[in-house]
Design a protein around this motif. Structure first.
Motif, PDB file in Angstrom:
ATOM      1  N   LYS A   9       0.947  -1.207   0.034  1.00 28.10           N
ATOM      2  CA  LYS A   9      -0.068  -0.012  -0.040  1.00 28.10           C
ATOM      3  C   LYS A   9       0.728   1.404   0.031  1.00 28.10           C
ATOM      4  O   LYS A   9       0.472   2.099  -0.483  1.00 28.10           O
ATOM      5  N   GLY A  10       1.921   1.123   0.919  1.00 33.85           N
ATOM      6  CA  GLY A  10       2.722   2.413   0.802  1.00 33.85           C
ATOM      7  C   GLY A  10       4.189   2.461   0.044  1.00 33.85           C
ATOM      8  O   GLY A  10       4.761   3.310   0.187  1.00 33.85           O
ATOM      9  N   GLY A  60      -0.796  -3.542   3.344  1.00 31.62           N
ATOM     10  CA  GLY A  60       0.547  -2.669   3.940  1.00 31.62           C
ATOM     11  C   GLY A  60       1.712  -3.702   4.105  1.00 31.62           C
ATOM     12  O   GLY A  60       2.804  -3.050   3.862  1.00 31.62           O
ATOM     13  N   TYR A 119      -5.502  -1.523   4.477  1.00 35.68           N
ATOM     14  CA  TYR A 119      -4.149  -1.627   4.801  1.00 35.68           C
ATOM     15  C   TYR A 119      -3.804  -2.825   5.435  1.00 35.68           C
ATOM     16  O   TYR A 119      -2.635  -3.426   5.412  1.00 35.68           O
ATOM     17  N   THR A 124      -1.791   4.599   4.563  1.00 37.60           N
ATOM     18  CA  THR A 124      -0.407   3.935   4.860  1.00 37.60           C
ATOM     19  C   THR A 124       0.210   3.713   5.949  1.00 37.60           C
ATOM     20  O   THR A 124       1.631   3.315   6.092  1.00 37.60           O
TER      21      THR A 124
END
Length: 648
Positions: free
Chosen positions: A380-381, A443, A485, A555
């Motif tokens: 996700k990040g 995540g 996430y 995130t």
């Protein structure tokens, strides 16, 4: 631009007819006859002259009042039509005060039987075995004949003995008894199952379709919903939760004209976001109330790349997918090889800071060129990682990780390569038809994949070979998928509904896990569906398919997504995530089958919407529960802030 309140909840009334002629209300009719009877009784002896006379009067009254009793007509219903759309004049009118419905089976290439003969049969919904190549249709009176499918958007109102649906208009059936209502719903669900899976709706066949671990999907009343309840953190009940609210709590902050036709939207979590169009990329600035143009425009063409020996082997067309990488300083652009199909044989890598395409990558494995239908970040990040050099790829029967470094982990010398080939770092080619369509990451980098058959598979961060969990399909292809996430919730998009799945389960040691990390066993919660009401589905227009449903964007660990958003034609549709998870709110009362949530807000635009997405949660201001919502149409991009009233 917002929209007015839905007229779906208007009371069904017998005071209007479709042809404009007034229909006398049954209770008023009863009162008029009663008054006439009293007036005439004053002019005659109060004691009847004979029992026959009393009987005759009673028979006359019975005939007069007969419309208030259950008709003798088989499968009798009242048929209503919704007129005047979402205008102040919107209302339900009587189309047929007394009609009969039937479920008929027709060959997919023509009629399998005679309708009239089937209607006369007491078991018209039971057809001869062997007619597998056929569809069930719902016929009501002389005005409706529609194939039974999820596209009807049938909505049940058990407390009103009523169902609404779409069939070249918005219709409602009102039943004369609870038993009649329940029989119809049961028949409809059986026909829907058979049309979807090609199997009769028996318990054995349901077990065959869903599997023993997912039988709660077929019989939601028996499903274990404890995980939904455990996942609830807090919920403030909306005073208007029984009726879909509109966009009154959304305030438009910015509207930006695009320099060219927008094809996709790439939101950044840092300073900028990007509008990808026919001739280039427009850079816009991220603010706490939305996005605005910076006046910077990157034209994409081969001249912008600079000369290269041997030329380019990749055909460039307008990108359908843009993926930010390397702390949002680079962007990968996917251009489909053929119009109408997402597959591509390679990527263009754009350096955002210089505005130049720095290289063209080809997909290849073991010296053979291959194609991909989608790409996404490792997690996700991951787009915020300045050193990121890998990303995920998906094709119909492939799931893999690509590396822009060579097999030794070294950055490839792009200056000496005519078209460098990405390194297949990890993945699997499936021998049988998985028909993958879309994917997303959590995540920690776990992967969820949606398929053409409606299945949703969960892969751990350690293996792409075998899914830890495979959720059965509900019969509709998954066209887009997203995941929270923390990996606890999955949101799948189909053409006619969204499916929300809880991945939590308790293992044999009593620990709570997600389906990404272990096999869930048989304590699996039934999913919930997110739908438009039949009226809103009809008002959405010809292009009324759901697209690109996703959660709001976080995130970081400990952060919780608050909303879900999807695009349907000119509608951007927003659900409150907490409200959807709350199993006791009004929307779920008196429903049959899987719980379906109709409590949403709509933003209506003048043109078909390309994408609707929430900005990163860091752009949420103190007086708002959510970051701004960005909505892109081909020629404009708008930003909406959400007031705290949307929390409920």
């Amino acid at each position: 631009m917002g929209a007015s309140h839905s007229r779906e909840g208007l009371e069904l009334s017998d005071s209007d007819r479709e042809d404009g002629n007034e229909v006398t209300n049954e209770e008023e009719e009863y009162e008029d006859v009663e008054e006439e009877h009293q007036r005439s009784s004053e002019r005659r002896p109060k004691t009847p002259s004979s029992v026959d006379e009393v009987d005759a009067k009673l028979r006359a009254l019975k005939l007069k009042y007969g419309s208030s009793q259950k008709p003798s007509l088989k499968n009798a219903v009242k048929l209503y039509l919704h007129i005047n759309g979402n205008t102040p004049k919107a209302k339900w009118v009587v189309s047929e005060k007394l009609a009969s419905y039937s479920f008929l089976k027709s060959c997919r290439t023509g009629e399998c039987g005679n309708d009239e003969e089937e209607e006369e049969d007491d078991d018209e919904e039971e057809e001869e075995e062997g007619q597998d190549d056929s569809w069930w249709f719902l016929k009501v009176g002389s005005k409706i004949r529609v194939r039974v499918s999820s596209e009807m958007q049938l909505k049940t109102f058990g407390d009103q003995r009523r169902v609404d649906f779409v069939a070249q208009g918005v219709w409602a059936l009102k039943f004369f008894s609870n038993e009649d209502y329940k029989i119809f719903v049961e028949k409809f669900q059986g026909c829907l199952f058979e049309n979807t899976y090609g199997l009769e709706a028996t318990e054995v066949n349901k077990m065959k379709v869903y599997g023993k671990d997912f039988i709660g999907w077929a019989n939601p009343q028996a499903a274990d919903d404890s995980m939904w309840e455990d996942a609830e953190e807090s919920f403030s009940k909306s005073p208007n939760s029984a009726t879909p609210a509109r966009a009154n709590d959304l305030m438009e902050e910015f509207e930006e004209a695009a320099d060219g036709g927008i094809k996709s939207l790439a939101l950044g979590a840092l300073d900028n976001s990007f509008l990808v169009g026919d001739s280039g990329i427009q850079v816009v600035k991220n603010f706490s109330h939305g996005i605005q143009g910076k006046g910077i425009y990157v034209n994409i063409d081969h001249g912008n790349r600079g000369p290269r020996e041997g030329g380019s082997s990749l055909v460039y067309s307008t990108p359908k997918k843009a993926l930010l990488m390397k702390a949002e300083t680079n962007m990968l652009l996917m251009s489909p090889m053929n119009e109408g199909k997402p597959h591509t044989s390679g990527l263009h890598q754009l350096d955002i800071e210089t505005g130049k395409v720095v290289t063209e990558w080809k997909f290849g494995k073991d010296g053979v060129d291959i194609s991909m239908r989608d790409i996404t970040n490792d997690s996700k990040g991951a787009q915020l990682d300045p050193s990121g050099s890998t990303f995920l790829g998906l094709d119909d029967n492939r799931l893999c990780r690509w590396d822009m470094r060579d097999r030794k982990g070294m950055v490839q010398n792009l200056a000496n390569a005519s078209t460098p080939v990405l390194n297949w770092a990890q993945g699997h080619q499936f021998s049988r038809g998985t028909n993958f369509q879309c994917f997303a990451t959590t995540g920690d980098g776990s992967i969820v994949v949606g398929s053409l058959d409606g299945k949703i598979r969960l892969y751990s961060i350690n293996s792409m070979r075998q899914a830890k969990t495979a959720f059965p399909g509900l019969g509709s292809p998954i066209t887009h998928v997203d995941v929270t996430y923390d990996g606890r919730w999955i949101l799948g998009t189909t053409d006619s509904y969204l499916i929300l799945i809880c991945t939590l389960f308790t293992d044999k040691d009593g620990k709570t896990k997600t389906g990404f990390s272990g096999r869930m066993g048989n304590r699996i919660s039934a999913p919930r569906l997110l739908k438009l009401t039949p009226l809103d589905s009809h008002l959405a227009g010809a292009d009324k398919k759901f697209r690109n449903a996703q959660f709001s964007w976080v995130t970081e660990d400990g952060k919780q997504e608050r909303h879900l958003v999807a695009t349907v034609g000119k509608f951007s549709v927003i659900w409150n995530f907490q409200q959807v998870k709350n199993g006791t709110h009004d929307c779920y009362r008196h429903q049959e089958g899987l719980k379906s949530c109709y409590c949403y807000k709509i933003v209506l635009k003048d043109d078909s919407i390309i994408d609707s997405r929430f900005m990163h949660e860091k752009f949420a201001v103190t007086d708002s529960p959510e970051a701004p919502l960005v909505i892109a149409t081909p020629m404009k991009v708008s930003s909406f802030s959400i007031s705290s009233r949307l929390r409920g």
